[in-house]
Design a protein around this motif. Structure first.
Motif, PDB file in Angstrom:
ATOM      1  N   PRO A  20      43.275  43.534  39.286  1.00 51.60           N
ATOM      2  CA  PRO A  20      42.193  43.829  40.240  1.00 51.60           C
ATOM      3  C   PRO A  20      40.902  43.075  39.928  1.00 51.60           C
ATOM      4  CG  PRO A  20      43.356  45.844  39.693  1.00 51.60           C
ATOM      5  CD  PRO A  20      43.906  44.781  38.784  1.00 51.60           C
ATOM      6  N   LEU A  21      40.568  42.935  38.644  1.00 54.99           N
ATOM      7  CA  LEU A  21      39.335  42.231  38.290  1.00 54.99           C
ATOM      8  C   LEU A  21      39.424  40.749  38.640  1.00 54.99           C
ATOM      9  CD1 LEU A  21      36.531  42.120  37.086  1.00 54.99           C
ATOM     10  CD2 LEU A  21      37.572  41.836  34.825  1.00 54.99           C
ATOM     11  N   LEU A  22      40.550  40.109  38.326  1.00 58.05           N
ATOM     12  CA  LEU A  22      40.711  38.697  38.679  1.00 58.05           C
ATOM     13  C   LEU A  22      40.655  38.496  40.183  1.00 58.05           C
ATOM     14  CD1 LEU A  22      43.368  36.957  36.384  1.00 58.05           C
ATOM     15  CD2 LEU A  22      41.029  36.229  36.849  1.00 58.05           C
ATOM     16  N   GLU A  23      41.296  39.385  40.912  1.00 55.59           N
ATOM     17  CA  GLU A  23      41.257  39.295  42.376  1.00 55.59           C
ATOM     18  C   GLU A  23      39.820  39.435  42.876  1.00 55.59           C
ATOM     19  OE1 GLU A  23      43.685  38.738  44.660  1.00 55.59           O
ATOM     20  OE2 GLU A  23      45.224  38.456  43.132  1.00 55.59           O
ATOM     21  N   GLN A  24      39.066  40.324  42.269  1.00 52.56           N
ATOM     22  CA  GLN A  24      37.674  40.528  42.667  1.00 52.56           C
ATOM     23  C   GLN A  24      36.830  39.304  42.352  1.00 52.56           C
ATOM     24  OE1 GLN A  24      35.871  44.066  41.044  1.00 52.56           O
ATOM     25  NE2 GLN A  24      33.820  43.540  41.776  1.00 52.56           N
ATOM     26  N   ILE A  25      37.010  38.732  41.169  1.00 55.41           N
ATOM     27  CA  ILE A  25      36.255  37.540  40.791  1.00 55.41           C
ATOM     28  C   ILE A  25      36.586  36.381  41.727  1.00 55.41           C
ATOM     29  CG2 ILE A  25      35.984  35.790  38.984  1.00 55.41           C
ATOM     30  CD1 ILE A  25      36.319  38.068  36.940  1.00 55.41           C
ATOM     31  N   GLU A  26      37.840  36.258  42.087  1.00 58.69           N
ATOM     32  CA  GLU A  26      38.242  35.203  43.025  1.00 58.69           C
ATOM     33  C   GLU A  26      37.534  35.380  44.364  1.00 58.69           C
ATOM     34  OE1 GLU A  26      42.311  33.070  44.643  1.00 58.69           O
ATOM     35  OE2 GLU A  26      42.360  35.212  44.188  1.00 58.69           O
ATOM     36  N   GLN A  27      37.506  36.601  44.877  1.00 61.90           N
ATOM     37  CA  GLN A  27      36.849  36.852  46.159  1.00 61.90           C
ATOM     38  C   GLN A  27      35.350  36.622  46.084  1.00 61.90           C
ATOM     39  OE1 GLN A  27      38.431  37.233  49.075  1.00 61.90           O
ATOM     40  NE2 GLN A  27      40.235  36.858  47.787  1.00 61.90           N
ATOM     41  N   GLU A  28      34.749  36.988  44.966  1.00 61.28           N
ATOM     42  CA  GLU A  28      33.314  36.743  44.777  1.00 61.28           C
ATOM     43  C   GLU A  28      33.019  35.246  44.770  1.00 61.28           C
ATOM     44  OE1 GLU A  28      32.524  40.749  42.027  1.00 61.28           O
ATOM     45  OE2 GLU A  28      32.574  38.758  41.114  1.00 61.28           O
ATOM     46  N   ALA A  29      33.880  34.486  44.112  1.00 57.78           N
ATOM     47  CA  ALA A  29      33.697  33.032  44.060  1.00 57.78           C
ATOM     48  C   ALA A  29      33.829  32.418  45.447  1.00 57.78           C
ATOM     49  CB  ALA A  29      34.713  32.412  43.110  1.00 57.78           C
TER      50      ALA A  29
END
Length: 217
Positions: A20-29
């Motif tokens: 979930p954190l990696l997915e969130q960081i990807e979306q933020e980027a």
């Protein structure tokens, strides 16, 4: 465009989500228009890292830390990543993302010009991921080869420039001609370098995978 968009969309539809954190960081980027590795390139990197099992990884071009975090998830336990970033606005974001993921002890971010930093590093690194300023790849290559272990893997991303690399330099926009000519030079050097064996793959925006030849005893 290198690969048919419908094919790319289909391949993306098969992907399983990351943490979930990696997915969130990807979306933020993506929301902040920060270029990060494409989904199909992510899968390719994961497989390579799981095959190679590198204990030391060097990344040239941190951005917001997404790819370093992805690599850290698939490398062996206890492995270390060194990543280099020059763009001041992205450095604190990357550091915060490493903190959020609890990876501050595993990932070392070095600030500064990549070539200058590389000259201070001691190898060998088992795996090097090149994802920085495309016009500088050719200048990084000697230090990259020096730092790469015998049998080590170099992955260079975004080497086909959405297909522009095959065009005449006069067919690309004037502002892109220097990058265009340097990338063509880089790809030629990768394919003809005495210490490297390289395959260029039309994946994502083009990926070159090189292996450093073992020294003859």
């Amino acid at each position: 465009m290198i690969v048919n968009n419908r094919m790319t969309t289909y391949i993306h539809s098969l992907e399983s989500p990351e943490s979930p954190l990696l997915e969130q960081i990807e979306q933020e980027a993506l929301a902040g228009y920060v270029p990060i590795i494409r989904k199909e390139t992510q899968s390719f990197l994961k497989v390579l890292v799981m095959m190679k099992q590198p204990s030391r990884i060097l990344e040239i071009g941190t951005a917001v830390g997404f790819s370093a975090l992805l690599l850290s998830e698939y490398m062996p336990k206890g492995g270390q990543i060194t990543t280099i970033e020059k763009y001041e606005k992205r450095i604190p974001v990357a550091r915060e993302n490493f903190r959020r993921a609890g990876k501050e002890d595993q990932i070392t971010l070095i600030e500064g010009d990549a070539l200058e930093v590389m000259r201070t590093l001691e190898g060998p690194y088992d795996f090097i991921f090149m994802d920085a300023a495309k016009g500088q790849y050719i200048h990084y290559l000697p230090e990259t080869v020096r730092l790469l272990a015998d049998g080590g893997v170099l992955v260079s991303d975004n080497v086909l420039q959405d297909g522009d690399v095959i065009e005449s330099r006069f067919a690309v926009e004037r502002r892109n001609r220097t990058i265009h000519s340097r990338m063509r030079e880089y790809l030629y050097e990768l394919k003809h370098h005495g210490q490297l064996t390289t395959s260029i793959i039309p994946l994502g925006d083009g990926v070159a995978i090189s292996v450093k030849k073992e020294r003859m005893v």
